[in-house]
Design an enzyme around this catalytic site. Structure first.
Site, PDB file in Angstrom:
ATOM      1  CG  ASN A   1      -1.800   1.212   1.330  1.00  0.00           C
ATOM      2  OD1 ASN A   1      -1.332   2.286   1.676  1.00  0.00           O
ATOM      3  ND2 ASN A   1      -3.079   1.052   1.028  1.00  0.00           N
TER       4      ASN A   1
ATOM      5  CE  LYS B   1      -2.577   5.107   0.817  1.00  0.00           C
ATOM      6  NZ  LYS B   1      -2.820   4.684  -0.591  1.00  0.00           N
TER       7      LYS B   1
ATOM      8  CG  ASP C   1      -5.583   0.372   3.615  1.00  0.00           C
ATOM      9  OD1 ASP C   1      -6.152   0.858   4.614  1.00  0.00           O
ATOM     10  OD2 ASP C   1      -5.721   0.843   2.473  1.00  0.00           O
TER      11      ASP C   1
END
Length: 290
Positions: free
Chosen positions: A24, A58, A251
């Site tokens: 991720n 992110k 995640d």
């Protein structure tokens, strides 16, 4: 033919599907290089067209306390090293128009996050880099919206666009994957990608010690969604993969374990080779008579 169009044509014609995969978020240079090596080895063995994915930031984390990544400058430096070391294309996401030019100098595919799939200025800025644009469908959007988003990229002068299904909100803390979207999103007249990991998130569904929430997920259903998508005939699969998902900083509940990747991909390749999902079924409604 420019390099972006060449890659786009290779992805469009990839059989039985192409793969966008990786952890991720960039945790460290060593981890990213480790993951890239294993992913390339597996996909090369199976004959799959592969693009390495990871994020430098992110920006839309549920909690401000959560890990975000190394940031733009350091993250792009690491992704550039992956590209040079393993000779693989790169996909990463942008959150602001100002990031697009720098990202376009490294990435082969610029990804538009689902929350931002209708942001015209961002779509246009990404399109103007000349790179392939992968637009994730908003969890709040009908599949028909993606035709408009793809058209914004084309009107900015970039024909190399694809759209990605990543689930639809089903109440407050759950997503559901509607397989009909894989078919309906073809109305965008471009490759359709299935995100088989984010689509199993449970947004803000996990409480944190000390307060706050994070996203949970249903990792055990990743094979179910993957099998469905490949059988329906999507052009590409997007998935996040980690060698230690229980300790992944972002995640973790929806990252697929690296140790099981080859096994899952082997099954998906087998399904894809026998499926006729990419061919439209011709329905004859004339009266049937013996």
């Amino acid at each position: 033919m420019d390099s972006s169009t060449l890659l786009f044509n290779q992805l469009k014609t990839a059989e039985p599907f192409f793969l966008l995969a990786g952890p991720n978020v960039i945790e460290s240079e060593d981890h990213i290089l480790y993951m890239a090596k294993h992913l390339k080895d597996i996909t090369s063995k199976l004959g799959l067209k592969f693009v390495f994915k990871s994020s430098f930031d992110k920006a839309n984390r549920t909690s401000s306390k959560s890990f975000r990544g190394p940031g733009l400058a350091e993250g792009l430096k690491i992704l550039e090293k992956v590209k040079a070391t393993y000779d693989v294309p790169i996909v990463t996401d942008v959150h602001e128009s100002i990031q697009c030019e720098a990202v376009g100098r490294v990435a082969d595919i610029i990804q538009i996050p689902a929350f931002l799939c209708r942001q015209t200025d961002l779509l246009v800025a990404a399109a103007k880099t000349g790179k392939i644009i992968n637009i994730k469908k908003g969890q709040f959007c009908a599949p028909s919206v993606m035709a408009n988003s793809a058209e914004k990229v084309r009107l900015a002068g970039n024909q190399n666009v694809m759209v990605c299904e990543r689930g639809t909100m089903f109440g407050y803390n759950d997503l559901i994957v509607d397989p009909r979207n894989f078919e309906w999103m073809r109305e965008a007249n471009c490759p359709v990608v299935a995100d088989i990991t984010h689509s199993l998130q449970q947004p803000a569904g996990k409480k944190l010690e000390g307060g706050g929430v994070a996203s949970g997920g249903l990792r055990e259903l990743i094979p179910c969604i993957a099998r469905t998508a490949v059988a329906v005939g999507v052009d590409g699969i997007f998935m996040e993969v980690h060698n230690d998902p229980l300790n992944a900083p972002v995640d973790g509940p929806t990252q697929w374990p690296l140790r099981h990747l080859e096994e899952l991909l082997e099954e998906l390749v087998t399904i894809g080779r026998v499926s006729k999902g990419k061919q439209q079924f011709k329905i004859d409604l004339t009266p049937f008579r013996d």
